[in-house]
Design an enzyme around this catalytic site. Sequence first.
Site, PDB file in Angstrom:
ATOM      1  N   ARG A 269      16.757   5.560 -29.440  1.00 26.88           N
ATOM      2  CA  ARG A 269      16.234   6.922 -29.403  1.00 26.88           C
ATOM      3  C   ARG A 269      14.888   6.915 -28.667  1.00 26.88           C
ATOM      4  NH1 ARG A 269      18.208   5.995 -34.568  1.00 26.88           N
ATOM      5  NH2 ARG A 269      19.904   7.383 -35.229  1.00 26.88           N
ATOM      6  N   LYS A 294      15.960   5.589 -37.753  1.00 29.00           N
ATOM      7  CA  LYS A 294      16.187   6.840 -38.464  1.00 29.00           C
ATOM      8  C   LYS A 294      16.821   6.615 -39.826  1.00 29.00           C
ATOM      9  CE  LYS A 294      18.101  11.458 -37.662  1.00 29.00           C
ATOM     10  NZ  LYS A 294      18.854  12.315 -36.707  1.00 29.00           N
ATOM     11  N   HIS A 364      18.641  11.357 -24.798  1.00 29.42           N
ATOM     12  CA  HIS A 364      19.888  11.288 -25.550  1.00 29.42           C
ATOM     13  C   HIS A 364      21.102  11.214 -24.626  1.00 29.42           C
ATOM     14  CE1 HIS A 364      18.425  11.418 -29.576  1.00 29.42           C
ATOM     15  NE2 HIS A 364      19.594  11.758 -30.078  1.00 29.42           N
ATOM     16  N   ARG A 367      21.416   7.576 -24.151  1.00 27.79           N
ATOM     17  CA  ARG A 367      21.810   6.985 -25.437  1.00 27.79           C
ATOM     18  C   ARG A 367      23.310   7.211 -25.668  1.00 27.79           C
ATOM     19  NH1 ARG A 367      20.542   5.795 -30.887  1.00 27.79           N
ATOM     20  NH2 ARG A 367      21.545   7.138 -32.435  1.00 27.79           N
ATOM     21  N   HIS A 390      22.844   4.730 -36.750  1.00 29.05           N
ATOM     22  CA  HIS A 390      23.224   5.972 -37.429  1.00 29.05           C
ATOM     23  C   HIS A 390      23.043   5.819 -38.942  1.00 29.05           C
ATOM     24  CE1 HIS A 390      25.930   7.631 -33.980  1.00 29.05           C
ATOM     25  NE2 HIS A 390      24.671   8.004 -33.857  1.00 29.05           N
ATOM     26  N   TYR A 399      32.243  10.565 -31.830  1.00 27.50           N
ATOM     27  CA  TYR A 399      32.632   9.782 -30.662  1.00 27.50           C
ATOM     28  C   TYR A 399      34.128   9.499 -30.626  1.00 27.50           C
ATOM     29  CZ  TYR A 399      27.695   9.236 -29.749  1.00 27.50           C
ATOM     30  OH  TYR A 399      26.390   9.499 -29.466  1.00 27.50           O
TER      31      TYR A 399
END
Length: 420
Positions: A269, A294, A364, A367, A390, A399
């Site tokens: 990120r 995150k 992003h 990414r 994630h 995805y």
Amino acid sequence: MLEEYFAKPSTVDRLRSSWMGAAIEDYVVWLAAHDYKERYVWSRVPIVFAFGEFAAARGVTQIEELPTQVDAFVEYRVGLHEEHTGSSRSMANEVRGPVEHMLSVVLDGYEQTGRRRNLHPFADTVPGFFDYLVQERGLRPLTIRGYRIHLDHFETYLRQIGVKSVQELSPAILSAFLVERAGTGLAKTTMRDEAVSLKVFLRYAHRQGLLSADLSPTVGWPQVYRLSDIPRSISWAEVNQVLAGVDRRTETGRRDYAILLLLVTYGLRGREIAALTLDDIDWKHERLAVPERKAGHSTAFPLSAVVGDALVDYLQHGRPTTNDRHVFMRTIAPRRPLSAAAVSSCARFHLLNAGIEVRRPGSHTLRHSAVQRLVDANFTLKSIGDFVGHRSTRSTEVYAKVAVEALREVALGDGETVLK
């Protein structure tokens, strides 16, 4: 210090003989200490000197009195410019900028025009809101930063339409604000976050007695369905096109190339790249640590040869000399670490420069491209989620919509076998 920038002794003598000569020299020392280029000093000092002479002609004798003369000086210089060229295009900013910058250096507490004080939005009119977010709601710093950004937009909007107090708020004003924000092309998820921040703010203002009625129920947002979107990735050929377009002969190019490689290699990120420090690179064991992701955990990646070479090139030939341990720094003064927004802007610039058309280009995009490559290589969604940090496997499920080969088998073959 003045002698280092002005070769003529007469110029140095004239600057020092000014009634504010000491302030001018202090300003030059500050510029030098913060690595401003010579051309900035050469362009700013004459304007600052002229400002001092202008103020003296109007009876000013103390540095503390100078702020009262800024507007008059800007008007005077713009008038001179119009007289000679017939245009004042951008002239006001070219005059005001150096003058106010100098005053912010030599006068404690001076705030430059257009620069927000380092306060939370609505700090004066709705005090305690951000303390409430921390102490009562227990929100994380990153979430609170989102509240600040969204409420900054709201405060700016109210200022533009002449609303000076939260007591003047109405459902019509709130609706008009959200319509305007939606018109800027924001994603539905961003609009939802903006509306949620506004609802929490309005509810707090009512609880504190600052609003006679609770207006939070009047705030709505677009419905956002899970997995309704498609990740905005680009092909690997387009990734290589972006990388090939970076001019690595410059300091900025070396830095940007290393940033882009981190995005497309590890799917980091923007804020994770901005937070990287020299201590996160283990050269001996060829590992790259990414702390405080995150999901609240840390990840250590093998340091690829290509990424390592790009980092070495930047650290040796592009990174400014500084005691700050952050890896990526601004290439222009004042020297400070890049922000997450700057990392995203870097990616956006090179995507557009390469002629890549993608919805909302930024960090992003690259990414997602890194994740897309893992999907194409048939890695499991669980492995991909762990790789890119994630928080939940549900975040990776989107995805599945771009697992083209698997979806083709579902369509053409025995779907039940593929789905097992």
